[in-house]
Motif scaffolding. Sequence first.
Motif, PDB file in Angstrom:
ATOM      1  N   GLY A  45      72.857  11.514  57.943  1.00 41.47           N
ATOM      2  CA  GLY A  45      72.378  12.713  57.262  1.00 41.47           C
ATOM      3  C   GLY A  45      72.709  14.027  57.954  1.00 41.47           C
ATOM      4  O   GLY A  45      71.917  14.966  57.944  1.00 41.47           O
ATOM      5  N   LEU A  46      73.872  14.102  58.576  1.00 43.48           N
ATOM      6  CA  LEU A  46      74.290  15.346  59.216  1.00 43.48           C
ATOM      7  C   LEU A  46      74.638  16.372  58.118  1.00 43.48           C
ATOM      8  O   LEU A  46      75.150  16.013  57.076  1.00 43.48           O
ATOM      9  N   GLY A  47      74.343  17.637  58.374  1.00 46.17           N
ATOM     10  CA  GLY A  47      74.607  18.678  57.380  1.00 46.17           C
ATOM     11  C   GLY A  47      76.091  18.840  57.096  1.00 46.17           C
ATOM     12  O   GLY A  47      76.928  18.605  57.968  1.00 46.17           O
ATOM     13  N   ALA A  48      76.410  19.259  55.877  1.00 40.92           N
ATOM     14  CA  ALA A  48      77.811  19.360  55.456  1.00 40.92           C
ATOM     15  C   ALA A  48      78.580  20.370  56.306  1.00 40.92           C
ATOM     16  O   ALA A  48      79.744  20.153  56.632  1.00 40.92           O
ATOM     17  N   GLU A  49      77.921  21.478  56.665  1.00 39.91           N
ATOM     18  CA  GLU A  49      78.611  22.509  57.424  1.00 39.91           C
ATOM     19  C   GLU A  49      78.984  22.035  58.824  1.00 39.91           C
ATOM     20  O   GLU A  49      80.098  22.249  59.292  1.00 39.91           O
ATOM     21  N   GLU A  50      77.996  21.378  59.428  1.00 41.83           N
ATOM     22  CA  GLU A  50      78.219  20.848  60.776  1.00 41.83           C
ATOM     23  C   GLU A  50      79.399  19.874  60.779  1.00 41.83           C
ATOM     24  O   GLU A  50      80.280  19.941  61.623  1.00 41.83           O
ATOM     25  N   VAL A  51      79.382  18.983  59.750  1.00 45.30           N
ATOM     26  CA  VAL A  51      80.450  17.997  59.631  1.00 45.30           C
ATOM     27  C   VAL A  51      81.801  18.680  59.503  1.00 45.30           C
ATOM     28  O   VAL A  51      82.759  18.343  60.203  1.00 45.30           O
ATOM     29  N   ALA A  52      81.846  19.671  58.625  1.00 41.16           N
ATOM     30  CA  ALA A  52      83.109  20.380  58.404  1.00 41.16           C
ATOM     31  C   ALA A  52      83.595  21.019  59.699  1.00 41.16           C
ATOM     32  O   ALA A  52      84.790  20.989  60.011  1.00 41.16           O
ATOM     33  N   GLY A  53      82.650  21.573  60.478  1.00 36.49           N
ATOM     34  CA  GLY A  53      83.003  22.198  61.747  1.00 36.49           C
ATOM     35  C   GLY A  53      83.631  21.212  62.710  1.00 36.49           C
ATOM     36  O   GLY A  53      84.689  21.474  63.287  1.00 36.49           O
ATOM     37  N   ILE A  54      82.959  20.061  62.846  1.00 37.14           N
ATOM     38  CA  ILE A  54      83.462  19.059  63.786  1.00 37.14           C
ATOM     39  C   ILE A  54      84.806  18.499  63.306  1.00 37.14           C
ATOM     40  O   ILE A  54      85.734  18.318  64.089  1.00 37.14           O
ATOM     41  N   GLN A  55      84.910  18.283  61.995  1.00 33.08           N
ATOM     42  CA  GLN A  55      86.168  17.735  61.479  1.00 33.08           C
ATOM     43  C   GLN A  55      87.321  18.708  61.695  1.00 33.08           C
ATOM     44  O   GLN A  55      88.435  18.291  61.986  1.00 33.08           O
ATOM     45  N   GLU A  56      87.028  19.991  61.544  1.00 26.85           N
ATOM     46  CA  GLU A  56      88.037  21.021  61.757  1.00 26.85           C
ATOM     47  C   GLU A  56      88.583  20.923  63.187  1.00 26.85           C
ATOM     48  O   GLU A  56      89.784  21.018  63.431  1.00 26.85           O
ATOM     49  N   GLN A  57      87.654  20.692  64.097  1.00 30.12           N
ATOM     50  CA  GLN A  57      87.991  20.647  65.512  1.00 30.12           C
ATOM     51  C   GLN A  57      88.915  19.458  65.847  1.00 30.12           C
ATOM     52  O   GLN A  57      89.798  19.558  66.681  1.00 30.12           O
ATOM     53  N   TYR A  58      88.693  18.334  65.167  1.00 26.84           N
ATOM     54  CA  TYR A  58      89.480  17.133  65.463  1.00 26.84           C
ATOM     55  C   TYR A  58      90.647  16.944  64.498  1.00 26.84           C
ATOM     56  O   TYR A  58      91.316  15.913  64.513  1.00 26.84           O
ATOM     57  N   LYS A  59      90.843  17.942  63.636  1.00 32.70           N
ATOM     58  CA  LYS A  59      91.787  17.820  62.527  1.00 32.70           C
ATOM     59  C   LYS A  59      93.194  17.431  62.968  1.00 32.70           C
ATOM     60  O   LYS A  59      93.861  16.633  62.313  1.00 32.70           O
ATOM     61  N   ASP A  60      93.656  17.996  64.078  1.00 35.06           N
ATOM     62  CA  ASP A  60      95.035  17.757  64.488  1.00 35.06           C
ATOM     63  C   ASP A  60      95.158  16.661  65.544  1.00 35.06           C
ATOM     64  O   ASP A  60      96.233  16.437  66.090  1.00 35.06           O
ATOM     65  N   ASN A  61      94.035  15.991  65.840  1.00 37.92           N
ATOM     66  CA  ASN A  61      94.086  14.936  66.854  1.00 37.92           C
ATOM     67  C   ASN A  61      94.732  13.665  66.306  1.00 37.92           C
ATOM     68  O   ASN A  61      94.877  13.500  65.100  1.00 37.92           O
ATOM     69  N   ASP A  62      95.104  12.794  67.221  1.00 36.16           N
ATOM     70  CA  ASP A  62      95.615  11.496  66.808  1.00 36.16           C
ATOM     71  C   ASP A  62      94.451  10.620  66.350  1.00 36.16           C
ATOM     72  O   ASP A  62      93.298  11.013  66.440  1.00 36.16           O
ATOM     73  N   ILE A  63      94.794   9.407  65.881  1.00 33.19           N
ATOM     74  CA  ILE A  63      93.765   8.485  65.397  1.00 33.19           C
ATOM     75  C   ILE A  63      93.205   7.694  66.574  1.00 33.19           C
ATOM     76  O   ILE A  63      93.964   7.168  67.389  1.00 33.19           O
ATOM     77  N   TYR A  64      91.881   7.636  66.660  1.00 31.87           N
ATOM     78  CA  TYR A  64      91.258   6.843  67.721  1.00 31.87           C
ATOM     79  C   TYR A  64      91.259   5.379  67.299  1.00 31.87           C
ATOM     80  O   TYR A  64      90.759   5.033  66.231  1.00 31.87           O
ATOM     81  N   ALA A  65      91.822   4.514  68.137  1.00 34.54           N
ATOM     82  CA  ALA A  65      91.948   3.097  67.787  1.00 34.54           C
ATOM     83  C   ALA A  65      90.577   2.432  67.751  1.00 34.54           C
ATOM     84  O   ALA A  65      89.643   2.839  68.425  1.00 34.54           O
ATOM     85  N   LEU A  66      90.487   1.371  66.954  1.00 33.67           N
ATOM     86  CA  LEU A  66      89.268   0.566  66.912  1.00 33.67           C
ATOM     87  C   LEU A  66      89.220  -0.303  68.165  1.00 33.67           C
ATOM     88  O   LEU A  66      90.251  -0.787  68.618  1.00 33.67           O
ATOM     89  N   THR A  67      88.020  -0.517  68.687  1.00 30.75           N
ATOM     90  CA  THR A  67      87.891  -1.360  69.872  1.00 30.75           C
ATOM     91  C   THR A  67      88.346  -2.779  69.554  1.00 30.75           C
ATOM     92  O   THR A  67      87.854  -3.384  68.614  1.00 30.75           O
ATOM     93  N   GLY A  68      89.287  -3.270  70.333  1.00 29.69           N
ATOM     94  CA  GLY A  68      89.739  -4.648  70.147  1.00 29.69           C
ATOM     95  C   GLY A  68      90.645  -4.846  68.953  1.00 29.69           C
ATOM     96  O   GLY A  68      90.926  -5.967  68.585  1.00 29.69           O
ATOM     97  N   ALA A  69      91.073  -3.771  68.311  1.00 33.72           N
ATOM     98  CA  ALA A  69      91.937  -3.937  67.142  1.00 33.72           C
ATOM     99  C   ALA A  69      92.991  -2.835  67.104  1.00 33.72           C
ATOM    100  O   ALA A  69      93.148  -2.140  66.110  1.00 33.72           O
ATOM    101  N   THR A  70      93.708  -2.697  68.215  1.00 33.36           N
ATOM    102  CA  THR A  70      94.726  -1.652  68.280  1.00 33.36           C
ATOM    103  C   THR A  70      95.823  -1.889  67.254  1.00 33.36           C
ATOM    104  O   THR A  70      96.328  -0.945  66.659  1.00 33.36           O
ATOM    105  N   ILE A  71      96.172  -3.171  67.058  1.00 37.31           N
ATOM    106  CA  ILE A  71      97.281  -3.453  66.140  1.00 37.31           C
ATOM    107  C   ILE A  71      96.897  -3.074  64.717  1.00 37.31           C
ATOM    108  O   ILE A  71      97.676  -2.436  64.004  1.00 37.31           O
ATOM    109  N   SER A  72      95.694  -3.430  64.306  1.00 39.91           N
ATOM    110  CA  SER A  72      95.248  -3.054  62.957  1.00 39.91           C
ATOM    111  C   SER A  72      95.209  -1.542  62.811  1.00 39.91           C
ATOM    112  O   SER A  72      95.651  -0.995  61.793  1.00 39.91           O
TER     113      SER A  72
END
Lengths: 298, 204
Positions: free
Chosen positions: A236-263
């Motif tokens: 239930g995080l607020g929409a604005e907060e979410v948008a802010g955080i997403q903006e910040q990570y927008k250009d980052n690479d994808i964080y791999a899943l633990t134990g499932a790098t290949i997937s």
Amino acid sequence: MKDILTIIFRLTVACLLAGLVMGVAFIATNKAKKHNIHVNEQKVMLSLLGYSAKNPAPETVAMHEVYRYLVGEGEDLAMGYLLPLRDGSFSFVTIDLAGTFVAQAPVAITAEKATEAEERTLAIGAAIGAGKAIRYADQTIVVTNNGKRTAYLLPGRFPGFKTFISAILALDPNFSILGLEIMEHEEDPGLGGEIVQNYFKKQFKGKSLETVKKLEVVKTPLPDEYRKALEAEKNGLGAEEVAGIQEQYKDNDIYALTGATISSRSVTNGVKAMVKKFAYRLAILDRVLVEQHIATSF
Amino acid sequence: MATDKTNLQLVVNGILNENPIFRLVLSMCPAVGISTTVMNGFMLGIAVLFVQVCSSCTIALFKNVIHPRIRIPTYTLTIATWVTVIDMVLAAYLPEAYAKMGIFIKLIVAFAIITMRLEMFASKENINASFWDGIGMGLGFMLGMMALGFVRELLGMGTLLGYDVLGFKPMLFFVLPLAGFFCVGLMMAFFNYIEIVYKRAKRA
């Protein structure tokens, strides 16, 4: 010798019986299954565009399906697109691999029949004439609102850890990713199966074409605040907060899943290839449409 | 040779005396691979229950016409048929459940426990007994998987049925396939110990 014959006979009978049971079950359930898949796809597509039961799509939103085919004539290979035209009819436009217009042929098919693969192949085959082999490649759905393009939906398939993963990707007119939904996969439950979780698939949201082109998978752990933003529905995080955080990570690479790098890597590469190829092909298609004055419905 | 057990005894037998996971030690691959959460264990258990009951009844019905030399291929064929039918029916009429269970159902074709039950029980008994034996074995497998899932989910992810109960992940190690073996072994030892204690108490 007699034994061999009885064994062959009984095994044959058993196989025939099994085949009969499975055949009956298939015929009885196939229609319902196809219907389910179709309904589910529609629902997923609308949700990727941001519409839901509470927030239904306005009537001005329309979806136009474009089917891409490979057309082979002797040694030559070309791309063929089945396009819905503004007057409600369909046209099959062939473009060679260098990107130059080859031919356009009207296709006698109705909108309902166009959704059925066999009908489509028959109608296209009749339209372009004999001597050409066509093979279905993929489909794209162009979403318009009031006649203006608002999004592209790309159903696609790419290799996963063990077998293919099918997914639907939503792009905005600038080819930034609006969302990703995994439709079918057989990754390991609990490990690669986590690709369907929001904290993985939502990482793709908002990535621009430039970012996607260079997208990699990193094995550093997913930062906590980013994870919270990705799982906003749950905590239930607020929409604005979410948008802010997403903006910040927008250009980052994808964080791999633990134990499932290949997937993780498979999905990332799959998405990357889909976006890149689509952007390239659409540019060619749009140029040809303008040059040839073909009035499509989108 | 007909069994002299009552229906209830057959069911209880499958859950306790001949529990597929902790007593017969069959179908270890799924037990180790899938039992990472309680829900997974339950889903796979339900699927096995259906296939076991259907296959047991089919074999019990046709046991007299199955040539003894080709009984194994016939069992496999029966199981595969039921797995396929259940897979198609679920996909058509319960798409939501299928989305969660689909991957498990296809795995069942190769389960040792089902073939073994057909060979040991259904091919000798009547339909009624086979039906209840199938129920017992299916439930035994389901409960075993859920018990394993309970321990592994709680220790590995700190959650139960997807709800966060501990708030932290005590030992991520327990989610990995390898830990399944440790888990099965430890729980087997635990259940054996309980049995010994119980028998001693009964004797005294």
